[in-house]
Design a protein around this motif. Structure first.
Motif, PDB file in Angstrom:
ATOM      1  N   ASN B 347     104.861 -19.132  13.128  1.00 41.02           N
ATOM      2  CA  ASN B 347     105.631 -20.351  12.939  1.00 41.02           C
ATOM      3  C   ASN B 347     104.803 -21.409  12.238  1.00 41.02           C
ATOM      4  O   ASN B 347     103.805 -21.871  12.759  1.00 41.02           O
ATOM      5  CB  ASN B 347     106.114 -20.857  14.310  1.00 41.02           C
ATOM      6  N   TYR B 354     108.826 -19.237   8.912  1.00 42.93           N
ATOM      7  CA  TYR B 354     109.006 -18.793  10.291  1.00 42.93           C
ATOM      8  C   TYR B 354     109.377 -17.328  10.282  1.00 42.93           C
ATOM      9  O   TYR B 354     110.230 -16.896   9.499  1.00 42.93           O
ATOM     10  CB  TYR B 354     110.125 -19.606  10.952  1.00 42.93           C
ATOM     11  N   LYS B 356     109.972 -14.037  13.055  1.00 45.77           N
ATOM     12  CA  LYS B 356     109.961 -13.515  14.421  1.00 45.77           C
ATOM     13  C   LYS B 356     110.346 -12.047  14.376  1.00 45.77           C
ATOM     14  O   LYS B 356     111.343 -11.679  13.755  1.00 45.77           O
ATOM     15  CB  LYS B 356     110.961 -14.269  15.286  1.00 45.77           C
TER      16      LYS B 356
END
Lengths: 103, 814
Positions: B347, B354, B356
C-alpha cells in the motif's frame, strides 16, 4: 514453350513431403505430395522472405514455410490469411505412378 | 436434401460468436438466420464506453460488417424483435410478422439495464446504458444539457460518468454502496479510485438512495431527490444499477427459467432443440455479465450445435478492468478475503499504488490492484492455474519481473508504453500496431493477435507483454486460458497435458492413432501439433513408436540448421568442447572442399560451418564421419552442448576435473530428444568460467564434490539456474542430472524450455521427485539410459539407412 515433363515416380516424394526440381532458369520448383497422394507444384520461394517452401512441413493442402511459419495454400500458392501474398503455381499430374510437370 | 435450419435470436456478441465458432468447425452445416432487435450489425458492446468518451467512433466497434453475413450466407434481420417462440411448430415470429422455422434455436437475448422502480423512471432524459442508441442519446444530451446524474457506482456507471464528464457535463454519481465498485474492489482500492475520479472532476454521493425523479417544465427530467430530502438538478439520468437477464421471451414459450434461461453444461435448455448463451443464461445458478465467460460458452454451444458433442462449460473465474483512460485497476476472484485466507498487501497511498493478493492453502484465490496493474494478467493466470505459489511467495507481490518470468525485463507496463514503442523485437511490431489491430479487427485472444500482427509469433518472449496490451485494450473481455487447458493448436481442443496423458494412458504409438483417439479436427495436423505429437510419442514409447521425419522441422530432417538463404550450417560434435589437431584438419579440409563461406566458433564451444548447400550435406558428413566426428545436434530439440572450463586438469584454481565430467555427461546424453533444446555446462570451481548458471543443467565443482543447478537460460529471457543439490561423485552428477532431464522429457510440454517447465510446476515439485524419492530418481535415470541405449549418429544413419532422396534435387532439362 512449355510441355509435360516426367519428373519422378510418385514414391520418390515422401508423403507429407516434397522434392526440389532445379530449372536452368527461373528458379527452383517445389513438388509436394500430401497424405491423400495429391501432388502440387509451387515456385520454391515463400512470398514473405523467399524461404524454400520445399523444406516446410506439409499438412492438409498447405505447407508451412520453414523460415517464419507462413502457411501457403498448395492449390493456389496464396498465403493463408491474415498473411497476404502468393507465389507462382505450376501444373502437375500423376499418371500411372509417374509425376509430370508442365514447365 | 436441404440443410437443417439454425435460428439465432439476438445479434449480439455471445450469439454471433457462437455462429462464428460454428462456422469455423463445421461450415455449411446449417442454413442460418439471425434476428437482431437493434438496427446495427454485430458490434463490440464493451467498447461503447470509449465511444461515449469520444475515443472511438461507432464504426470502429463493428465486429462483423454486413458483408460478413452475406459471405457466410446468413440471413440477417436487423431491427426485428422476436415476439414469440412457437416450440410446437418450431418457429419464431417477429413483431412485424416475419416467421422463421428452425431445427435448432439459439437464444442470446442478452440483458437489459435494471430501471429503479421509482417515480419518474420513465421520464424523457432517463435512460439505461446498454446499446448504441443509449450511447447516442447520452452524446446528444451532453451537447445540449448541463447536469448529469449516474445512478450506480459499478463498472458501467463509472465508465458512463467518465464519458459524460469528458463530453463537458457536470456529473454526479449516486451509489448505494459504502465505496465504489464494491463488487470488484475492497475499501482501500475503492477509496483510491474515488479520489482519482474526483481529481478528474466527478462528484460522488455514496450510501445514498434515490427516491424520485422530478419532471421539469419541458417535460424532461429536471432533478433527482434522495432519501432524506436532498435534491440536485439532473437533465440526464443514467441508470447503471445492474442488469437483468433478458429471458421473458424464453419463459413465455415455456422454457424453464430461473433468473435466467437455465442451461446445462452443454448450453442446452430444457428443450433439447433450444440452446442459449450469453447474459440471458443461468448456468449453475450464475448469470455472467462479462464477455469472457460468454465466449467460453459460445465455443461449447458451437461444438454441440455442430454435432460433435465434446466440451463442457463448467463456469468461469472472471477478472475485471475499468476502461477509464488514466485509471488502472484490476480485480479477480475472491478479492475481499476472509477468515481462512491470508493476504499480502502493498500500500503506497501517496504514490497511488495498492495491491492486495488473497491466498488460501498456498494458492492465489483473488486480488485487487490499483495504480499498477501491469501484473494483473499474470496473477490471474496463476489464479486460474491453481499454481502453488509458496516458492515465489516472498516476491509475489512485486510482480512477474521480480519473480522473473518476462522477457525484456522492466518493460512490462503495457498501459504506459507509447504507441511507437516496439513490443515485438523479432518482427518489429509496435504497441500502436497491436492496439490498432485489436480494435479494428475485434481480436480477443493472444493467438488472434499473433496471427494478425505477428507480434509474439517468433521467439515469443513478448507474449506476456502482448497479453497485457490485450488486457488493457479490451479490459474484462480478455481472459487467458488456464495454461493446463490451452489447446495445442487450432487442430484440436486438447491441451498438451491431455495429449500426453492420452498417448501414455492409451498406449498410442502413431500420430494417426493420436489423431483418431483425440478426434483431431484436421486430417494430418499442422506444423504446430505434428512435431509436438511426434515428440510425445517417441518420449513416451521409446524403441516402440516410430519417428516420423515429416513431422519434424526441416532442421531435424536435414540434421543441419537452415539459414535465411536456404543453405545449411554444419556443426560437428566436440565432446565437452574438446577437439584435436586431426579433427581440426578434417574440418578445415571439409570447409575448403565444400566451399564453406563462413567458419565460426559458437557459444557452445563448437565450430560452425555456415552456408552449405543441402545437396552437399551427405558427402560432407561422410568426410567428417571418416575423421571420427558425429553430428553436433546444433539444430534439434535435443541435447546441444556440454560446455566446460579447463578444470582441475590444467587450471591452478580447479577443484574438479570439469572437462572429463563434461565429456561423460555429453556422451551419456548423446542424441537425446527433448521438448526443446538442452544445454549443459560444467565448471571446475565456483569461479564458474563455463557459465553454468544459465544452463538447463549447470554443474559447478567444489572441493567436496559438485553443486547442481537446474533451469537456467541465457537466451530469450535470462534466467539464473536454481540450486538443486550437492553431490559427491561423478556418478551422482550423472544420476541426478539424468533423472532431472528425464523428468523434463516426460513432463515438459513441447517447446517448453526447462526454465518454463520449472516455472510451471515449481522447483519444489522437482525436488520432491528427484531428491526426496531415491527410488523414483533411479527409475527416471534408468528410463533415460534405456531410451538412449542405442543412440546413433543421425549423420551416419541418414547416409546409410534412410533414403537420402530429400537431399538430391531433380534436374530439369530445358
Amino acid at each position: 514453350m512449355s510441355n509435360w515433363k516426367l519428373i519422378c515416380k510418385l514414391d520418390d516424394i515422401p508423403q507429407l513431403g516434397s522434392r526440389v526440381v532445379q530449372r536452368q532458369s527461373g528458379g527452383d520448383i517445389a513438388i509436394f505430395r500430401n497424405a491423400e497422394d495429391e501432388v502440387f507444384a509451387l515456385h520454391d520461394k515463400c512470398p514473405h522472405k523467399a524461404g524454400p517452401l520445399s523444406q516446410g512441413i506439409v499438412h492438409g493442402r498447405k505447407v508451412t514455410c520453414p523460415l517464419h511459419g507462413w502457411n501457403i495454400g498448395l492449390e493456389d500458392g496464396h498465403a493463408v490469411a491474415p498473411d497476404v501474398g502468393s507465389c507462382g503455381k505450376f501444373e502437375v499430374k500423376v499418371e500411372a505412378g509417374d509425376v509430370y510437370l508442365l514447365a | 436434401m436441404s440443410k437443417p435450419r439454425l435460428v439465432l435470436i439476438g445479434n449480439g456478441m455471445a450469439g454471433v460468436r457462437t455462429v462464428e465458432e460454428l462456422l469455423k468447425i463445421k461450415p455449411d452445416h446449417y442454413d442460418i438466420t439471425i434476428f437482431g432487435a437493434e438496427p446495427h450489425p454485430n458490434y463490440n458492446r464493451i467498447l461503447l464506453s470509449p465511444v461515449l468518451a469520444g475515443e472511438m467512433g461507432v464504426k470502429d466497434i463493428i465486429l462483423n460488417e454486413l458483408d460478413w453475413y452475406a459471405e457466410n450466407k446468413i440471413t440477417l434481420h436487423t431491427g426485428k424483435q422476436i415476439k414469440t417462440i412457437d416450440r410446437v411448430n418450431r418457429k419464431v415470429v417477429a413483431e412485424d410478422g416475419t416467421e422463421e422455422y428452425y431445427d435448432r434455436l439459439l437464444i442470446a437475448t442478452g440483458s437489459t439495464p435494471f430501471m429503479l422502480p421509482i417515480p419518474g423512471n420513465d421520464l424523457p432524459g432517463v435512460i439505461g446504458y446498454r446499446d448504441i442508441k443509449d450511447t447516442d442519446e447520452m452524446i446528444d444530451a451532453a451537447a445540449r444539457h448541463k447536469h448529469a446524474v449516474v445512478i450506480g457506482g459499478g463498472l458501467l456507471g463509472l465508465e458512463a460518468a467518465n464519458g459524460l464528464k469528458l463530453r463537458g457535463m457536470d456529473v454526479t454519481v449516486v451509489h448505494i454502496g459504502p465505496w465504489l465498485l464494491e463488487r470488484q474492489l475492497d475499501e482501500v482500492a475503492g477509496k483510491m479510485l474515488q479520489k482519482s475520479l474526483e481529481d478528474k472532476g466527478l462528484k460522488f454521493l455514496l450510501e445514498t438512495q434515490t427516491e424520485a425523479l422530478i419532471q421539469g417544465e419541458s417535460g424532461r427530467v429536471a432533478a433527482i431527490r434522495f432519501k432524506g430530502g436532498m435534491q440536485i438538478p439532473a437533465d440526464l439520468v443514467v441508470m447503471a444499477a445492474g442488469i437483468r437477464p433478458n429471458y421473458t421471451l424464453a419463459e413465455k414459450s415455456g422454457i424453464y427459467c430461473n433468473r435466467g434461461i437455465v442451461v446445462n453444461d452443454t448450453m442446452q435448455t430444457y428443450d433439447p432443440k433450444v440452446y442459449a448463451v450469453g447474459e440471458c443464461v443461468s448456468h449453475r445458478g450464475i448469470a455472467y455479465g462479462l464477455v469472457a465467460p460468454l465466449f467460453e460458452q459460445a465455443k461449447v454451444a458451437a461444438n454441440h450445435l455442430a454435432g460433435y458433442g465434446i466440451g463442457r462449460y463448467t463456469g468461469s473465474v472472471t477478472s475485471t478492468k475499468l476502461k477509464v483512460t488514466g485509471i488502472d485497476l484490476f480485480s479477480a476472484g475472491d478479492y475481499m478475503g476472509g477468515k481462512d485466507t491470508e493476504e499480502i498487501v502493498l500500500n503506497d497511498p501517496h504514490g497511488g499504488v495498492y495491491k492486495k493478493l488473497v491466498i488460501k492453502d498456498n494458492k492465489l484465490v483473488g486480488g485487487v490492484m490499483y495504480g499498477d496493474t501491469a501484473d494483473g494478467p499474470w496473477y490471474f493466470q496463476l489464479l486460474k492455474d491453481q499454481r502453488d505459489i509458496h516458492d515465489i511467495r516472498d516476491s509475489l507481490i512485486f510482480g512477474q519481473n521480480l519473480v522473473g518470468d518476462v522477457g525484456h525485463a522492466g518493460n512490462s507496463k503495457a498501459a504506459e508504453m507509447a504507441d511507437s514503442a516496439e513490443v515485438c523485437g523479432c518482427n518489429g511490431v509496435t504497441k500502436g500496431t497491436i492496439v490498432q489491430a485489436i480494435k479494428a479487427k475485434g481480436l480477443f485472444t493472444l493467438d488472434e493477435v499473433k496471427k494478425h500482427t505477428k507480434a509474439a509469433s517468433s521467439c515469443g518472449s513478448c507474449a506476456g507483454l502482448v497479453e497485457q496490451i490485450l488486457a488493457s485494450t479490451i479490459g474484462g473481455a480478455y481472459t487467458p486460458a488456464a495454461v493446463d487447458s490451452k489447446p495445442v493448436c487450432g487442430c484440436t481442443d486438447h491441451s498438451h497435458k491431455k495429449v500426453r496423458e492420452a498417448i501414455f494412458g492409451q498406449h498410442l504409438t502413431s500420430k494417426e492413432a493420436v489423431f483418431k483417439a483425440l478426434e483431431w479436427k484436421t486430417p494430418n495436423g499442422c506444423d504446430k501439433c505434428r512435431p509436438a505429437v511426434n515428440y510425445y510419442l517417441i518420449s513416451s514409447w521409446p524403441h516402440e513408436a516410430k519417428d516420423d521425419p515429416q513431422s519434424r522441422f526441416i532442421n531435424e530432417r536435414a540434421h543441419a540448421n537452415i539459414q535465411k538463404d536456404g543453405t545449411y550450417s554444419v556443426v560437428p560434435r566436440m565432446w565437452g568442447g574438446l577437439t584435436t589437431p586431426a579433427e581440426l584438419r578434417a574440418i578445415a579440409d571439409a570447409a575448403e572442399k565444400y566451399k564453406v563461406p563462413t567458419v565460426k566458433v559458437t557459444g557452445g564451444q563448437r565450430i560452425d560451418l555456415l552456408g552449405v548447400k543441402k545437396e552437399d550435406l551427405p558427402a560432407m558428413w561422410a568426410d567428417l564421419n571418416a575423421a571420427g566426428m558425429v553430428s553436433g545436434h546444433a539444430y534439434g530439440k535435443s541435447i546441444r552442448t556440454v560446455k566446460t572450463c579447463v578444470g582441475a586438469e590444467h587450471c591452478r584454481f580447479g577443484t574438479q576435473l570439469a572437462m572429463s565430467m563434461g565429456v561423460k555427461l555429453e556422451k551419456m546424453l548423446f542424441d537425446m530428444y527433448a521438448p526443446h533444446k538442452v544445454k549443459l555446462a560444467v565448471s571446475g570451481c565456483p569461479r564458474n568460467c563455463a557459465e553454468a548458471g544459465i544452463k538447463d543443467v549447470g554443474v559447478i565443482g567444489v572441493d567436496s564434490g559438485y553443486e547442481l543447478y537446474i533451469g537456467g537460460n541465457g537466451g530469450i529471457k535470462t534466467e539464473v539456474a536454481q540450486f538443486l543439490c550437492k553431490v559427491k561423485s561423478d556418478e551422482e552428477v550423472m544420476e541426478y542430472s539424468g533423472a532431472f532431464l528425464q523428468l523434463y522429457r516426460e513432463e515438459g510440454w513441447y517447446l517448453e524450455r526447462t526454465c518454463h517447465y520449472m516455472d510451471r510446476v515449481g522447483l519444489d515439485t522437482i525436488k520432491s521427485k528427484i531428491l526426496e524419492d531415491e527410488e523414483g530418481r533411479k527409475a527416471y535415470y534408468a528410463r533415460l539410459l534405456d531410451s538412449l541405449k542405442d543412440a546413433k549418429d543421425p549423420w551416419a544413419t541418414s547416409r546409410e539407412e534412410q533414403p537420402i532422396k530429400q537431399f538430391i534435387p531433380i534436374k530439369l532439362e530445358a
